[in-house]
Design a protein around this motif. Structure first.
Motif, PDB file in Angstrom:
ATOM      1  N   ILE A   1     -19.015  46.901  -5.667  1.00 59.01           N
ATOM      2  CA  ILE A   1     -19.037  47.732  -4.458  1.00 59.01           C
ATOM      3  C   ILE A   1     -20.301  47.439  -3.663  1.00 59.01           C
ATOM      4  O   ILE A   1     -20.286  47.369  -2.428  1.00 59.01           O
ATOM      5  N   GLY A   2     -21.424  47.236  -4.367  1.00 61.30           N
ATOM      6  CA  GLY A   2     -22.666  46.913  -3.681  1.00 61.30           C
ATOM      7  C   GLY A   2     -22.574  45.633  -2.877  1.00 61.30           C
ATOM      8  O   GLY A   2     -23.092  45.555  -1.757  1.00 61.30           O
ATOM      9  N   THR A   3     -21.898  44.632  -3.427  1.00 58.57           N
ATOM     10  CA  THR A   3     -21.722  43.375  -2.692  1.00 58.57           C
ATOM     11  C   THR A   3     -20.850  43.578  -1.465  1.00 58.57           C
ATOM     12  O   THR A   3     -21.130  43.040  -0.379  1.00 58.57           O
ATOM     13  N   VAL A   4     -19.778  44.344  -1.604  1.00 60.93           N
ATOM     14  CA  VAL A   4     -18.913  44.618  -0.458  1.00 60.93           C
ATOM     15  C   VAL A   4     -19.714  45.310   0.649  1.00 60.93           C
ATOM     16  O   VAL A   4     -19.678  44.896   1.818  1.00 60.93           O
ATOM     17  N   PHE A   5     -20.464  46.356   0.296  1.00 55.51           N
ATOM     18  CA  PHE A   5     -21.268  47.064   1.281  1.00 55.51           C
ATOM     19  C   PHE A   5     -22.313  46.151   1.899  1.00 55.51           C
ATOM     20  O   PHE A   5     -22.513  46.144   3.125  1.00 55.51           O
ATOM     21  N   GLY A   6     -23.014  45.397   1.057  1.00 53.34           N
ATOM     22  CA  GLY A   6     -24.068  44.528   1.550  1.00 53.34           C
ATOM     23  C   GLY A   6     -23.555  43.468   2.504  1.00 53.34           C
ATOM     24  O   GLY A   6     -24.204  43.142   3.504  1.00 53.34           O
ATOM     25  N   THR A   7     -22.370  42.936   2.211  1.00 53.75           N
ATOM     26  CA  THR A   7     -21.778  41.921   3.082  1.00 53.75           C
ATOM     27  C   THR A   7     -21.430  42.507   4.445  1.00 53.75           C
ATOM     28  O   THR A   7     -21.711  41.906   5.495  1.00 53.75           O
ATOM     29  N   LEU A   8     -20.832  43.682   4.451  1.00 53.60           N
ATOM     30  CA  LEU A   8     -20.506  44.328   5.716  1.00 53.60           C
ATOM     31  C   LEU A   8     -21.775  44.595   6.530  1.00 53.60           C
ATOM     32  O   LEU A   8     -21.839  44.306   7.728  1.00 53.60           O
ATOM     33  N   HIS A   9     -22.790  45.134   5.896  1.00 55.74           N
ATOM     34  CA  HIS A   9     -24.042  45.471   6.588  1.00 55.74           C
ATOM     35  C   HIS A   9     -24.706  44.216   7.140  1.00 55.74           C
ATOM     36  O   HIS A   9     -25.209  44.220   8.282  1.00 55.74           O
ATOM     37  N   ARG A  10     -24.710  43.157   6.367  1.00 56.65           N
ATOM     38  CA  ARG A  10     -25.367  41.917   6.795  1.00 56.65           C
ATOM     39  C   ARG A  10     -24.739  41.347   8.054  1.00 56.65           C
ATOM     40  O   ARG A  10     -25.411  40.684   8.861  1.00 56.65           O
ATOM     41  N   HIS A  11     -23.457  41.607   8.256  1.00 60.55           N
ATOM     42  CA  HIS A  11     -22.769  41.075   9.423  1.00 60.55           C
ATOM     43  C   HIS A  11     -22.583  42.127  10.527  1.00 60.55           C
ATOM     44  O   HIS A  11     -21.742  41.954  11.415  1.00 60.55           O
ATOM     45  N   GLY A  12     -23.365  43.181  10.470  1.00 63.22           N
ATOM     46  CA  GLY A  12     -23.410  44.124  11.574  1.00 63.22           C
ATOM     47  C   GLY A  12     -22.356  45.199  11.574  1.00 63.22           C
ATOM     48  O   GLY A  12     -22.082  45.797  12.623  1.00 63.22           O
ATOM     49  N   LEU A  13     -21.776  45.485  10.409  1.00 66.16           N
ATOM     50  CA  LEU A  13     -20.751  46.515  10.303  1.00 66.16           C
ATOM     51  C   LEU A  13     -21.308  47.719   9.547  1.00 66.16           C
ATOM     52  O   LEU A  13     -21.819  47.585   8.433  1.00 66.16           O
ATOM     53  N   GLN A  14     -21.205  48.884  10.167  1.00 64.67           N
ATOM     54  CA  GLN A  14     -21.692  50.125   9.583  1.00 64.67           C
ATOM     55  C   GLN A  14     -20.537  50.842   8.889  1.00 64.67           C
ATOM     56  O   GLN A  14     -19.518  51.155   9.519  1.00 64.67           O
ATOM     57  N   VAL A  15     -20.657  51.094   7.581  1.00 66.44           N
ATOM     58  CA  VAL A  15     -19.599  51.790   6.850  1.00 66.44           C
ATOM     59  C   VAL A  15     -19.566  53.251   7.271  1.00 66.44           C
ATOM     60  O   VAL A  15     -20.561  53.970   7.164  1.00 66.44           O
ATOM     61  N   GLU A  16     -18.433  53.678   7.776  1.00 69.03           N
ATOM     62  CA  GLU A  16     -18.242  55.051   8.238  1.00 69.03           C
ATOM     63  C   GLU A  16     -17.440  55.890   7.246  1.00 69.03           C
ATOM     64  O   GLU A  16     -17.541  57.120   7.266  1.00 69.03           O
ATOM     65  N   ARG A  17     -16.677  55.233   6.402  1.00 65.49           N
ATOM     66  CA  ARG A  17     -15.841  55.983   5.455  1.00 65.49           C
ATOM     67  C   ARG A  17     -15.593  55.129   4.222  1.00 65.49           C
ATOM     68  O   ARG A  17     -15.313  53.941   4.323  1.00 65.49           O
ATOM     69  N   LEU A  18     -15.714  55.758   3.082  1.00 66.71           N
ATOM     70  CA  LEU A  18     -15.324  55.145   1.812  1.00 66.71           C
ATOM     71  C   LEU A  18     -14.420  56.119   1.089  1.00 66.71           C
ATOM     72  O   LEU A  18     -14.682  57.312   1.041  1.00 66.71           O
ATOM     73  N   ASP A  19     -13.334  55.587   0.542  1.00 70.11           N
ATOM     74  CA  ASP A  19     -12.403  56.427  -0.201  1.00 70.11           C
ATOM     75  C   ASP A  19     -11.943  55.661  -1.437  1.00 70.11           C
ATOM     76  O   ASP A  19     -11.938  54.422  -1.458  1.00 70.11           O
ATOM     77  N   GLU A  20     -11.627  56.399  -2.482  1.00 69.59           N
ATOM     78  CA  GLU A  20     -11.063  55.841  -3.713  1.00 69.59           C
ATOM     79  C   GLU A  20      -9.784  56.609  -4.004  1.00 69.59           C
ATOM     80  O   GLU A  20      -9.773  57.529  -4.825  1.00 69.59           O
ATOM     81  N   PRO A  21      -8.693  56.278  -3.338  1.00 71.85           N
ATOM     82  CA  PRO A  21      -7.471  57.080  -3.450  1.00 71.85           C
ATOM     83  C   PRO A  21      -6.964  57.175  -4.890  1.00 71.85           C
ATOM     84  O   PRO A  21      -6.747  56.158  -5.553  1.00 71.85           O
TER      85      PRO A  21
END
Length: 230
Positions: free
Chosen positions: A180-200
């Motif tokens: 999950i840390g890699t997924v978040f870090g990759t998004l952040h590095r490319h200018g994407l701000q995580v607004e919602r996380l869910d684990e259905p």
């Protein structure tokens, strides 16, 4: 991504699962995705790994101006639902591209765990999106992809990212594990701000109605992320 869904044995197993009502899509993934999506009226959308077009058509019916729905599987696209606002394209997500700043929303439903180079894909998505544009996706949860040897409810080898080989309808199904840390870090590095996380996960009432869902209260099967261009 390879054309796994063009393998006749795999495709038959997958379609039987969806028809049986035992898949996670209807009870868990689709409601979570719909709840996470921004308003789509008038939006230009790209759907990555669209399969038979269920999400693409839902977006078109919700008012999206145009949906470019992409999948590598010719068989899935041949069965895709038609809609005047949806254009289907057969392409590999490893090298698919569209012009910069041409998309308001990128979506992907349970496909990105098949992508080997997640960093490269996110970099391309970030280029496609307009300022304030959205990426909303679901993928197999990292606790599910982590074990080198798959086992229900056993989290192992979590830190060791990379290729995993599974048996799912057929042998040799290739998925990719990343934390999950890699997924978040990759998004952040490319200018994407995580607004919602869910684990259905299923609620107790769903488990009573469909006991096969009980295992999914023991560990989350799906990770959902909605991120916006900063």
């Amino acid at each position: 991504m390879n054309a796994l869904y063009d393998d006749p044995a795999f495709l038959d197993g997958y379609r039987r699962l969806r028809q049986s009502g035992q898949a996670l899509n209807e009870p868990l993934e689709i409601p979570a995705m719909d709840a996470a999506l921004p308003p789509v009226a008038g939006a230009r959308v790209v759907d990555l790994g669209c399969g038979e077009g269920g999400l693409a058509v839902r977006l078109a019916e919700a008012g999206a101006a145009e949906v470019l729905a992409v999948d590598v599987s010719e068989q899935m696209l041949a069965a895709a639902r038609p809609h005047a606002a949806v254009r289907y394209e057969c392409a590999d997500l490893a090298d698919f591209d569209v012009p910069a700043g041409s998309v308001d929303l990128v979506v992907s439903s349970m496909a990105l765990h098949y992508v080997g180079d997640f960093d490269d894909l996110v970099a391309r998505v970030a280029r496609w999106l307009v300022p304030g544009g959205w990426l909303v996706f679901t993928m197999e949860h990292p606790v599910m992809t982590a074990p080198v040897v798959a086992a229900d409810c056993v989290v192992d080898d979590y830190a060791d990212e990379g290729r995993r080989e599974r048996t799912w309808f057929v042998d040799g199904v290739i998925k990719y594990h990343r934390t999950i840390g890699t997924v978040f870090g990759t998004l952040h590095r490319h200018g994407l701000q995580v607004e919602r996380l869910d684990e259905p996960m299923p609620n107790p009432e769903q488990v009573v109605a469909q006991p096969s869902l009980a295992v999914h209260r023991r560990r989350p099967p799906i990770l959902l992320i909605a991120a916006r261009v900063r």
